[in-house]
Write an enzyme that holds these catalytic residues in place. Structure first.
Site, PDB file in Angstrom:
ATOM      1  N   ASN A 295       1.150  -1.013  -0.184  1.00 49.35           N
ATOM      2  CA  ASN A 295      -0.465  -0.089  -0.590  1.00 49.35           C
ATOM      3  C   ASN A 295       0.894   1.016  -0.304  1.00 49.35           C
ATOM      4  O   ASN A 295       2.039   1.778   0.965  1.00 49.35           O
ATOM      5  CB  ASN A 295      -1.402  -0.023   1.224  1.00 49.35           C
ATOM      6  CG  ASN A 295      -1.668   1.179   0.883  1.00 49.35           C
ATOM      7  OD1 ASN A 295      -1.755   1.923   0.386  1.00 49.35           O
ATOM      8  ND2 ASN A 295      -2.663   1.708   2.394  1.00 49.35           N
TER       9      ASN A 295
ATOM     10  N   HIS B 258      -9.419   1.394   4.739  1.00 54.21           N
ATOM     11  CA  HIS B 258      -8.099   1.558   6.239  1.00 54.21           C
ATOM     12  C   HIS B 258      -8.561   1.940   6.961  1.00 54.21           C
ATOM     13  O   HIS B 258      -8.801   2.845   6.971  1.00 54.21           O
ATOM     14  CB  HIS B 258      -7.106   2.300   4.512  1.00 54.21           C
ATOM     15  CG  HIS B 258      -6.297   1.883   4.929  1.00 54.21           C
ATOM     16  ND1 HIS B 258      -5.268   2.802   6.061  1.00 54.21           N
ATOM     17  CD2 HIS B 258      -5.168   1.620   4.855  1.00 54.21           C
ATOM     18  CE1 HIS B 258      -3.946   2.851   6.027  1.00 54.21           C
ATOM     19  NE2 HIS B 258      -3.319   1.248   5.724  1.00 54.21           N
TER      20      HIS B 258
ATOM     21  N   GLY C   1       2.691   2.291  10.944  1.00 55.50           N
ATOM     22  CA  GLY C   1       3.432   3.406  10.236  1.00 55.50           C
ATOM     23  C   GLY C   1       4.472   3.480  11.347  1.00 55.50           C
ATOM     24  O   GLY C   1       5.115   4.702  12.062  1.00 55.50           O
TER      25      GLY C   1
ATOM     26  N   LYS D  93       0.027   3.930  -0.394  1.00 53.61           N
ATOM     27  CA  LYS D  93      -0.528   5.630   0.463  1.00 53.61           C
ATOM     28  C   LYS D  93      -0.476   6.847  -0.335  1.00 53.61           C
ATOM     29  O   LYS D  93      -0.201   6.494  -1.855  1.00 53.61           O
ATOM     30  CB  LYS D  93       0.332   5.694   1.890  1.00 53.61           C
ATOM     31  CG  LYS D  93      -0.057   4.340   2.880  1.00 53.61           C
ATOM     32  CD  LYS D  93       0.311   4.897   4.053  1.00 53.61           C
ATOM     33  CE  LYS D  93      -0.281   3.443   5.007  1.00 53.61           C
ATOM     34  NZ  LYS D  93      -0.057   3.418   5.585  1.00 53.61           N
TER      35      LYS D  93
ATOM     36  N   GLU E 154      -6.484   4.576   8.126  1.00 50.35           N
ATOM     37  CA  GLU E 154      -6.380   6.687   7.071  1.00 50.35           C
ATOM     38  C   GLU E 154      -7.397   7.476   6.506  1.00 50.35           C
ATOM     39  O   GLU E 154      -7.977   7.963   6.594  1.00 50.35           O
ATOM     40  CB  GLU E 154      -5.756   6.717   6.755  1.00 50.35           C
ATOM     41  CG  GLU E 154      -4.151   5.921   7.157  1.00 50.35           C
ATOM     42  CD  GLU E 154      -2.788   5.728   6.500  1.00 50.35           C
ATOM     43  OE1 GLU E 154      -2.693   5.709   5.553  1.00 50.35           O
ATOM     44  OE2 GLU E 154      -1.914   4.650   7.311  1.00 50.35           O
TER      45      GLU E 154
ATOM     46  N   SER F 182       3.666  -1.529  10.689  1.00 50.76           N
ATOM     47  CA  SER F 182       5.371  -2.195  10.278  1.00 50.76           C
ATOM     48  C   SER F 182       6.037  -3.580   9.751  1.00 50.76           C
ATOM     49  O   SER F 182       6.702  -4.113  10.382  1.00 50.76           O
ATOM     50  CB  SER F 182       5.797  -1.971  12.252  1.00 50.76           C
ATOM     51  OG  SER F 182       5.435  -0.186  12.228  1.00 50.76           O
TER      52      SER F 182
ATOM     53  N   GLU G 239      -4.906  -4.603  10.926  1.00 50.94           N
ATOM     54  CA  GLU G 239      -4.309  -3.494  10.704  1.00 50.94           C
ATOM     55  C   GLU G 239      -3.990  -2.856  12.664  1.00 50.94           C
ATOM     56  O   GLU G 239      -5.597  -2.062  11.850  1.00 50.94           O
ATOM     57  CB  GLU G 239      -4.130  -3.016   9.740  1.00 50.94           C
ATOM     58  CG  GLU G 239      -4.131  -3.336   8.302  1.00 50.94           C
ATOM     59  CD  GLU G 239      -3.242  -2.110   7.507  1.00 50.94           C
ATOM     60  OE1 GLU G 239      -2.926  -2.415   6.488  1.00 50.94           O
ATOM     61  OE2 GLU G 239      -3.955  -1.169   7.156  1.00 50.94           O
TER      62      GLU G 239
ATOM     63  N   GLY H  52       5.361   1.381   4.495  1.00 50.71           N
ATOM     64  CA  GLY H  52       6.219   1.501   4.505  1.00 50.71           C
ATOM     65  C   GLY H  52       7.746   0.987   3.245  1.00 50.71           C
ATOM     66  O   GLY H  52       8.200   1.704   2.852  1.00 50.71           O
TER      67      GLY H  52
HETATM   68  P1  13P Z   1       2.513   0.795   7.579  1.00 50.31           P
HETATM   69  O1  13P Z   1       4.166  -0.648   7.030  1.00 50.31           O
HETATM   70  O2  13P Z   1       4.278   1.694   6.911  1.00 50.31           O
HETATM   71  O3  13P Z   1       3.124   0.752   9.430  1.00 50.31           O
HETATM   72  O4  13P Z   1       1.718   0.488   6.778  1.00 50.31           O
HETATM   73  C1  13P Z   1       0.805  -0.596   7.047  1.00 50.31           C
HETATM   74  C2  13P Z   1       0.009  -0.005   6.377  1.00 50.31           C
HETATM   75  O5  13P Z   1      -1.245   1.094   6.551  1.00 50.31           O
HETATM   76  C3  13P Z   1      -0.647  -0.838   5.306  1.00 50.31           C
HETATM   77  O6  13P Z   1      -1.860  -0.193   4.941  1.00 50.31           O
END
Ligand code: 13P
Length: 250
Positions: free
Chosen positions: A9, A95, A173, A11, A97, A212, A167, A234
Site C-alpha cells: 500500500n 483503510h 507507521g 499510500k 486512514e 510495520s 491492521e 513503508g
Molecule cells: P506500515 O507498514 O507503514 O506500518 O503501514 C501499514 C499499512 O497501513 C498498510 O496498509
C-alpha cells in the site's frame, strides 16, 4: 490451500515517474515466486503507468479506494470501472486512514465492497483497533463489529472473493508491530467471525497482517497459521525491502 498475498500500500507516495522506477526495481529483482501473489497499490495518478508496466507480469495491481457509486456527479471520486480499465484487479477498502481522515464508516465501506465485487474487483477490507480500544479491552468487540458491518448482506459466493487485512492502528507507521501471537489471535478471531456466516468462505479467506511489517519481522508473522500475507506500507516503497518481505513468505 489459501492464497498468500504480499501487498504494498503505497499510500500518498510516488509520482508516476517514481512509481515506474520502483516497479522496474521489482520486475528486475528477485520477485518471482509461486508461493505468493505479489500486489502493488499505487496512488491513482500512477495506476496507468503501473498498469502498462505490469501487464502480463507476475505482479498484480490494485487501487487504494473507490467510490461506492458507479458513475455520476461525485467530484473528486474514482469509480471501480476507471481503475479496472487501467488494469487493477484489487482495491483496498476501509483503510484506517480513510476511516480516520475521511470519516468512512463500516456502512460506507460495505457499500464500496459491494460495488467492487459487482465490478469484478477483489476488495481488501481493512479492520483493526486503536491503541485506546486495545487498552480498554475492546479489541475483539471493535474488530467483530467491523467484520460484521463491512461484510453485511454479502452472498456466499461474494464472501469467497474478499480479502481481509487486520491492521492494528497502533502498529501502522509506528515501528511497533503486533507480536506474532497477538496477530495470530486476532486473525483466528476474524476467521471465526466469518465462519459464523460461512465456514467454507472462512477457510478460503486470505487474512493479511498490516502494521510495520519489515523484512526482519515478516517471517515470524507469516509463519502463523492464520496469517496469509501482508499489507505493507513503508517497507513497500523500496524494492529491496518489499522483496525481502516476499522472501520471508516463500
Ligand atoms: P506500515 O507498514 O507503514 O506500518 O503501514 C501499514 C499499512 O497501513 C498498510 O496498509
Amino acid at each position: 490451500m489459501r492464497k498468500t498475498i504480499i501487498a504494498g500500500n503505497w499510500k500518498m507516495n510516488k509520482t508516476a515517474t517514481e512509481a515506474e522506477a520502483l516497479l522496474r526495481g521489482l520486475l528486475d529483482g528477485d520477485s518471482r515466486t509461486d508461493k505468493a501473489q505479489l500486489l502493488v497499490c499505487p496512488p491513482y495518478t500512477a495506476l496507468e503507468t503501473a498498469g502498462k508496466l505490469l501487464k502480463g507480469s507476475h505482479i498484480a495491481l490494485g487501487a487504494q479506494d473507490i467510490s461506492e457509486h458507479e458513475e455520476g456527479a461525485y467530484t473528486g471520486d474514482i469509480s471501480a470501472q476507471m481503475i479496472l480499465t487501467l488494469g487493477a484487479t484489487y482495491v483496498i477498502l476501509g483503510h484506517s486512514e480513510r476511516r480516520q481522515y475521511h470519516a468512512e464508516t463500516d456502512q460506507l465501506v460495505n457499500a464500496k465492497v459491494k460495488t467492487a465485487l459487482n465490478a469484478g474487483l477483489t476488495p481488501i477490507i481493512c479492520v483493526g483497533e486503536t491503541l485506546e480500544q486495545r487498552e480498554n479491552n475492546e479489541t475483539e468487540s471493535v474488530v467483530a463489529a467491523q467484520v460484521k458491518g463491512t461484510l453485511a448482506d454479502l452472498a456466499s459466493d461474494q464472501l469467497k472473493n474478499v480479502v481481509i487485512a487486520y491492521e492494528p492502528v497502533w502498529a501502522i507507521g509506528t515501528g511497533k508491530t503486533a507480536t506474532p501471537e497477538q496477530a495470530q489471535q486476532m486473525h483466528q478471531f476474524i476467521r471465526e467471525k466469518v465462519a459464523e456466516k460461512d465456514t467454507e468462505a472462512a477457510d478460503l479467506l486470505p487474512i493479511l497482517y498490516g502494521g510495520s511489517m519489515k523484512p526482519k519481522n515478516a517471517a515470524d508473522l507469516l509463519g502463523q497459521k492464520d496469517i496469509d500475507g501482508g499489507l505493507i506500507g513503508g517497507a513497500s516503497l523500496d524494492a529491496d525491502n518489499f522483496i525481502g518481505i516476499l522472501k520471508a513468505a516463500r
